[in-house]
Design a protein around this motif. Structure first.
Motif: not given
Length: 204
Positions: A56-80
């Motif tokens: 888990l920690y090799r892929r995500y250094k912390n919970k923040s990075e995991l949360c960002l991965d979960l909503i990155k598509d939504n963030i892209v859509l927000l800026f669009e």
């Protein structure tokens, strides 16, 4: 040149990595929905995903990075959506356009409040997201400036504005002060970029 066995091993490792990522994300979403982002630990996510904590920690250094991965598509859509909005309203006054941008961001925050809170907890995980939003805010604030000597620095003002829009600030104003989303938006506008009468502008 890779041998057939090495190529097969590489494909297997990539497939395993992709499967592990999906298991992590599925486990995180399940736990976040049950207990809330703040109450869930990385070790709990690893156990739910049935992987080692090291994986888990090799892929995500912390919970923040995991949360960002979960909503990155939504963030892209927000800026669009923000880009489309600014193009469609390019003839509007900058104050009105900035209000619209903040309104879009607040709508996004309402839908993804817990995950965005998790992103905000990590300074590096959400830095690119905050940078893009900050850049847009500074540009619109610069368009509003009437006098370089009396106006506050727009970079500083944008910093303070985005601080006021953080999850903890927004939730406090909503739940403790009792502001609706519409009232909160109006107070933000009045505080950071109030409308000026033509008389006041001439006096400056």
């Amino acid at each position: 040149m890779k041998r057939n066995g090495e190529e097969s091993k590489g494909r297997t490792e990539r497939r395993d990595a992709a499967e592990n990522r999906q298991r992590i994300l599925d486990a995180a979403i399940k736990l976040f929905e049950q207990h809330g982002v703040e109450q869930v630990s990385m070790n709990q996510i690893a156990m739910e995903a049935r992987i080692g904590s090291g994986t888990l920690y090799r892929r995500y250094k912390n919970k923040s990075e995991l949360c960002l991965d979960l909503i990155k598509d939504n963030i892209v859509l927000l800026f669009e959506n923000i880009e489309v909005y600014l193009k469609e309203h390019q003839s509007d006054p900058p104050r009105q356009r900035l209000k619209g941008v903040i309104s879009l961001f607040m709508g996004f925050r309402e839908k993804k409040l817990q995950l965005l809170t998790g992103v905000e907890e990590g300074a590096l995980a959400g830095s690119h997201f905050r940078f893009n939003l900050h850049e847009i805010v500074v540009q619109l604030l610069n368009e509003m400036k009437t006098d370089e000597h009396t106006e506050p620095n727009t970079v500083f003002k944008a910093d303070m504005l985005l601080m006021a829009l953080r999850s903890d600030s927004y939730v406090f104003q909503r739940d403790v002060r009792g502001y609706s989303a519409e009232s909160f938006l109006e107070q933000i506008c009045l505080t950071f970029f109030p409308e000026r009468s033509s008389t006041a502008i001439h006096e400056v």
